[in-house]
Design a protein around this motif. Structure first.
Motif, PDB file in Angstrom:
ATOM      1  N   UNK A  28       0.838  -1.193   0.000  1.00 40.37           N
ATOM      2  CA  UNK A  28       0.000   0.000   0.000  1.00 40.37           C
ATOM      3  C   UNK A  28       0.880   1.253   0.000  1.00 40.37           C
ATOM      4  N   UNK A  29       0.547   2.188  -0.894  1.00 45.23           N
ATOM      5  CA  UNK A  29       1.268   3.451  -0.969  1.00 45.23           C
ATOM      6  C   UNK A  29       2.480   3.446  -1.876  1.00 45.23           C
ATOM      7  N   UNK A  30       2.780   2.323  -2.486  1.00 47.81           N
ATOM      8  CA  UNK A  30       3.942   2.224  -3.362  1.00 47.81           C
ATOM      9  C   UNK A  30       3.608   2.561  -4.821  1.00 47.81           C
ATOM     10  N   UNK A  31       4.664   2.906  -5.568  1.00 43.68           N
ATOM     11  CA  UNK A  31       4.659   2.766  -7.023  1.00 43.68           C
ATOM     12  C   UNK A  31       5.564   1.584  -7.326  1.00 43.68           C
ATOM     13  N   UNK A  32       5.011   0.566  -7.954  1.00 43.52           N
ATOM     14  CA  UNK A  32       5.781  -0.602  -8.372  1.00 43.52           C
ATOM     15  C   UNK A  32       5.692  -0.680  -9.888  1.00 43.52           C
ATOM     16  N   UNK A  33       6.840  -0.861 -10.542  1.00 41.99           N
ATOM     17  CA  UNK A  33       6.838  -0.915 -11.990  1.00 41.99           C
ATOM     18  C   UNK A  33       7.270  -2.285 -12.489  1.00 41.99           C
ATOM     19  N   UNK A  34       6.730  -2.660 -13.618  1.00 40.43           N
ATOM     20  CA  UNK A  34       7.067  -3.906 -14.300  1.00 40.43           C
ATOM     21  C   UNK A  34       7.620  -3.525 -15.664  1.00 40.43           C
ATOM     22  N   UNK A  35       8.911  -3.790 -15.889  1.00 38.57           N
ATOM     23  CA  UNK A  35       9.538  -3.409 -17.150  1.00 38.57           C
ATOM     24  C   UNK A  35       9.975  -4.646 -17.919  1.00 38.57           C
ATOM     25  N   UNK A  36      10.123  -4.480 -19.221  1.00 34.06           N
ATOM     26  CA  UNK A  36      10.536  -5.576 -20.083  1.00 34.06           C
ATOM     27  C   UNK A  36      10.282  -5.209 -21.529  1.00 34.06           C
ATOM     28  N   UNK A  37      10.761  -6.028 -22.411  1.00 33.78           N
ATOM     29  CA  UNK A  37      10.628  -5.757 -23.841  1.00 33.78           C
ATOM     30  C   UNK A  37       9.219  -6.097 -24.326  1.00 33.78           C
ATOM     31  N   UNK A  38       8.940  -5.772 -25.582  1.00 26.75           N
ATOM     32  CA  UNK A  38       7.656  -6.134 -26.194  1.00 26.75           C
ATOM     33  C   UNK A  38       7.464  -7.641 -26.145  1.00 26.75           C
ATOM     34  N   UNK A  39       6.265  -8.059 -25.755  1.00 22.03           N
ATOM     35  CA  UNK A  39       5.956  -9.485 -25.737  1.00 22.03           C
ATOM     36  C   UNK A  39       6.490 -10.239 -24.537  1.00 22.03           C
ATOM     37  N   UNK A  40       7.045  -9.517 -23.566  1.00 21.26           N
ATOM     38  CA  UNK A  40       7.637 -10.189 -22.403  1.00 21.26           C
ATOM     39  C   UNK A  40       6.586 -10.723 -21.441  1.00 21.26           C
ATOM     40  N   UNK A  41       5.368 -10.129 -21.478  1.00 22.60           N
ATOM     41  CA  UNK A  41       4.298 -10.576 -20.584  1.00 22.60           C
ATOM     42  C   UNK A  41       3.803  -9.501 -19.641  1.00 22.60           C
ATOM     43  N   UNK A  42       4.229  -8.261 -19.867  1.00 24.10           N
ATOM     44  CA  UNK A  42       3.845  -7.178 -18.954  1.00 24.10           C
ATOM     45  C   UNK A  42       2.339  -6.935 -18.973  1.00 24.10           C
ATOM     46  N   UNK A  43       1.791  -6.727 -20.165  1.00 24.65           N
ATOM     47  CA  UNK A  43       0.352  -6.455 -20.272  1.00 24.65           C
ATOM     48  C   UNK A  43      -0.474  -7.658 -19.831  1.00 24.65           C
ATOM     49  N   UNK A  44      -0.006  -8.850 -20.145  1.00 23.19           N
ATOM     50  CA  UNK A  44      -0.730 -10.058 -19.737  1.00 23.19           C
ATOM     51  C   UNK A  44      -0.791 -10.168 -18.220  1.00 23.19           C
ATOM     52  N   UNK A  45       0.260  -9.720 -17.541  1.00 21.40           N
ATOM     53  CA  UNK A  45       0.246  -9.736 -16.080  1.00 21.40           C
ATOM     54  C   UNK A  45      -0.876  -8.851 -15.543  1.00 21.40           C
ATOM     55  N   UNK A  46      -0.986  -7.637 -16.082  1.00 15.61           N
ATOM     56  CA  UNK A  46      -2.064  -6.746 -15.637  1.00 15.61           C
ATOM     57  C   UNK A  46      -3.433  -7.332 -15.975  1.00 15.61           C
TER      58      UNK A  46
END
Length: 235
Positions: A28-46
């Motif tokens: 709670x209260x954080x900014x957490x980022x998920x980085x990676x290249x195209x197709x790595x799975x970032x959007x699928x995680x969300x």
């Protein structure tokens, strides 16, 4: 205190495995980022978190409540808002109508009005464009509208998918300034970004995803200084 726990989830598109045992934690209260290249799975995680993609195994907890594979409207009502990649505003509706769509579950007009004024405090340009159709606005203004629509839900957790995509550098700076301000005002944020430097610069912590797996995690400031991250994403 943890607001979101993603435990060893696996997600498939047909026979193709997109996520391979993803585990992340957002306090709670954080900014957490998920980085990676195209197709790595970032959007699928969300999408897996918000219920837009079906999780085959693993678990997702929001405020200690199991939400694995709950429908998207259910996770929204629990206090999560997901701003998808590509903004996805209603192009034929006005700014006001788009914002009202974000308050679909709110029945009290005075509460809707209060939330709309709150959105205008973050994004004054939207107030001046209140009767303009969303599709006639610039990319940056549409991104502001997409975030504003999500804020109409008064979320505790805001998930942003590539908010800088396709925007001019000066607009990107404005968007990230707003993200930082939202966090300072108490909102927890899970941020997916290809602009790794911008994301890690404002994030308390970050995760690096490759081929559907988390390969590295740590403080945002530490990841910026990591030579492997610099070579892969910050060069």
């Amino acid at each position: 205190m943890s607001i979101l726990q993603v435990n060893n989830i696996e997600t498939f598109y047909g026979g193709i495995q997109a996520l391979r045992g993803i585990s992340i934690n957002v306090n709670q209260g954080e900014i957490v980022t998920l980085i990676g290249s195209n197709g790595a799975g970032k959007s699928t995680t969300l999408k897996s978190i918000s219920g837009l993609a079906k999780v085959k195994s693993g678990s997702i907890l929001y405020k200690d409540k199991a939400i694995t594979n709950k429908p998207a409207h259910t996770t929204t009502l629990l206090g999560m808002a997901h701003v998808p990649e590509g903004r996805k505003i209603f192009s034929t509706l006005t700014v006001k109508e788009n914002l009202l769509m974000g308050a679909f579950s709110v029945n009290k007009k005075n509460l809707i009005d209060q939330r709309m004024e709150m959105v205008f405090e973050y994004f004054p340009i939207l107030k001046s464009r209140i009767d303009q159709k969303g599709g006639t606005m610039s990319g940056g203004e549409q991104q502001m509208l997409a975030i504003g629509r999500a804020l109409m839900m008064n979320p505790e957790l805001l998930m942003l998918d590539e908010p800088s995509m396709g925007l001019a550098p000066i607009i990107v700076e404005q968007i990230f300034d707003i993200i930082t301000k939202l966090n300072k005002d108490g909102m927890t944020i899970l941020l997916v970004e290809q602009n790794a430097y911008q994301a890690l610069s404002i994030a308390h912590r970050g995760y690096v995803i490759q081929n559907g797996e988390i390969v590295l995690s740590g403080k945002g400031s530490d990841l910026i200084e990591n030579s492997e991250i610099r070579d892969a994403y910050l060069a």
